[in-house]
Write an enzyme that holds these catalytic residues in place. Structure first.
Site, mmCIF file in Angstrom:
data_model
loop_
_atom_site.group_PDB
_atom_site.id
_atom_site.type_symbol
_atom_site.label_atom_id
_atom_site.label_comp_id
_atom_site.label_asym_id
_atom_site.label_seq_id
_atom_site.Cartn_x
_atom_site.Cartn_y
_atom_site.Cartn_z
ATOM 1 N N LEU A 31 43.697 38.363 39.431
ATOM 2 C CA LEU A 31 44.375 37.589 38.399
ATOM 3 C C LEU A 31 45.540 38.356 37.786
ATOM 4 O O LEU A 31 46.617 37.805 37.565
ATOM 5 C CB LEU A 31 43.384 37.197 37.307
ATOM 6 N N ASP A 50 47.398 49.375 35.846
ATOM 7 C CA ASP A 50 46.148 49.368 36.607
ATOM 8 C C ASP A 50 45.692 50.803 36.782
ATOM 9 O O ASP A 50 46.482 51.673 37.169
ATOM 10 C CB ASP A 50 46.312 48.698 37.969
ATOM 11 N N ASP A 85 44.500 54.676 31.205
ATOM 12 C CA ASP A 85 43.244 54.005 30.862
ATOM 13 C C ASP A 85 43.408 53.331 29.511
ATOM 14 O O ASP A 85 43.370 53.974 28.463
ATOM 15 C CB ASP A 85 42.111 55.041 30.810
ATOM 16 N N ILE A 86 43.563 52.010 29.514
ATOM 17 C CA ILE A 86 43.846 51.282 28.282
ATOM 18 C C ILE A 86 42.606 51.142 27.389
ATOM 19 O O ILE A 86 42.708 50.626 26.273
ATOM 20 C CB ILE A 86 44.470 49.906 28.566
ATOM 21 N N ASN A 112 43.811 41.899 30.533
ATOM 22 C CA ASN A 112 43.131 41.341 31.701
ATOM 23 C C ASN A 112 42.170 42.315 32.381
ATOM 24 O O ASN A 112 41.295 41.891 33.139
ATOM 25 C CB ASN A 112 44.198 40.876 32.710
ATOM 26 N N TYR A 183 28.482 41.830 30.569
ATOM 27 C CA TYR A 183 29.755 41.131 30.778
ATOM 28 C C TYR A 183 29.875 39.915 29.857
ATOM 29 O O TYR A 183 30.927 39.687 29.236
ATOM 30 C CB TYR A 183 29.845 40.716 32.243
ATOM 31 N N LYS A 187 32.710 39.411 26.981
ATOM 32 C CA LYS A 187 33.639 38.289 27.037
ATOM 33 C C LYS A 187 33.497 37.377 25.824
ATOM 34 O O LYS A 187 34.480 36.776 25.367
ATOM 35 C CB LYS A 187 33.427 37.506 28.331
ATOM 36 N N THR A 217 38.437 36.349 42.810
ATOM 37 C CA THR A 217 38.928 37.712 42.642
ATOM 38 C C THR A 217 37.874 38.669 43.168
ATOM 39 O O THR A 217 36.794 38.255 43.606
ATOM 40 C CB THR A 217 39.207 38.024 41.159
#
Length: 314
Positions: A31, A50, A85-86, A112, A183, A187, A217
């Site tokens: 995505l 990334d 690394d965000i 994302n 997860y 989310k 994905t």
């Protein structure tokens, strides 16, 4: 950190995002890659973030961000790769700094990045819980906080801000998903973060929305392999590129005032505005309930409610 900025424009003149600078996290594949390419096609200059790790977060040898930058440049666009690394304060700061150093501004942040470590709850290790919440939820919060600080400073300096944030949730965050407690929780947390950010940042000219995409994905192909395979011809409803037009529009100046604090599901050609938690049937005793009386009242209320959305995999 890789930087390959170019002086030329970001894509077609007059595109929906012409002149905007967009940072997309987790944009090396799936995505995120589709979003980065779509933004560039609409004239944006793109920061392609990334970390270059595997599906479970382990290190990978290649640099998918640099590969996407090359794709954008080959199509005549402008992009710069960011490998930080965000989900760390330093990585989030360097993401925004990369946009400012390369292009002088930041207009849109697309959060994302993510990965999976699926387990049933009784088998879910502490580390797997922490890792997934760190990348998904903290990985949304830290870049958002860093970008918001920049936009607030711009607004306080008297400069007009027309900023956009697009967060990435999931049907798992809306309805839950068996075997994905970590997860699903992350989310769902992103949805709450989106609502708060939209309310807090509106005064600075920032609009914040979330999407819950359904697409093929790396994170979904194992779970939905039987139903998500690309067809031999015709419209591929599970292609990640189907989600990107909504993400691009939400991140553009065309998403005018009032388009904020919303959650959208996107799958194939379908877009749905999710209406979230709203008060349903209610009863007021005008006094304190007894436990026994509460039971009868709750059963009555449940007969007057809409059925819950099924948990994925239940």
């Amino acid at each position: 950190m890789e930087r390959t900025a170019r002086a030329r424009g970001g894509g077609p003149d007059g595109g929906l995002c012409a002149g905007r600078v967009v940072a997309v996290t987790g944009a090396g594949r799936g995505l995120g890659r589709a979003h980065a390419l779509a933004y560039a096609a609409e004239g944006a200059r793109v920061v392609v973030n990334d970390l270059g790790v595997g599906l479970d977060g382990s290190p990978a040898a290649d640099s998918p961000a640099a590969q996407v930058v090359r794709e954008i440049e080959a199509a005549g666009g402008t992009a710069v790769a960011h490998g930080g690394d965000i989900a760390t304060g330093a990585g989030a700061a360097s993401l925004v700094d990369t946009a400012l150093d390369a292009f002088g501004r930041l207009d849109t942040l697309v959060n994302n990045a993510g990965f999976l470590r699926d387990r049933m709850l009784v088998n879910l290790a502490d580390d797997d819980w922490d890792a997934v919440l760190r990348v998904h939820l903290t990985g949304h919060f830290l870049p958002l906080r860093q970008a918001a600080a920049y936009w607030r400073a711009e607004a306080k300096a008297g400069r007009t801000v027309s900023a956009r944030v697009v967060n990435t949730s999931s049907g798992a965050g809306l309805a839950g998903s068996v075997g994905q407690g970590n997860y699903s929780a992350a989310k769902a947390g992103i949805l709450g973060l989106t609502l708060v950010a939209a309310a807090e940042l509106a005064r600075y000219g920032v609009q914040v929305n979330a999407v819950a995409p359904a697409a093929r994905t790396r994170m979904t192909e194992a779970t939905f392999a039987a139903t998500m395979a690309a067809p031999p011809g015709g419209f591929d409803a599970m292609a990640p590129e189907n989600v990107s037009p909504l993400v691009v529009w939400l991140g553009s100046g065309a998403a005018g005032a009032g388009v904020t604090g919303r959650v959208f599901e996107a799958e194939g050609g379908r877009i749905t505005v999710m209406e979230g938690w709203r008060p349903g049937p209610s009863v007021d005793k005008a006094g304190r309930w007894t436990p026994a009386a509460v039971g009868g009242a709750v059963h009555d209320l449940l007969t007057r409610t809409e059925p819950s959305r099924p948990v994925y995999g239940a």
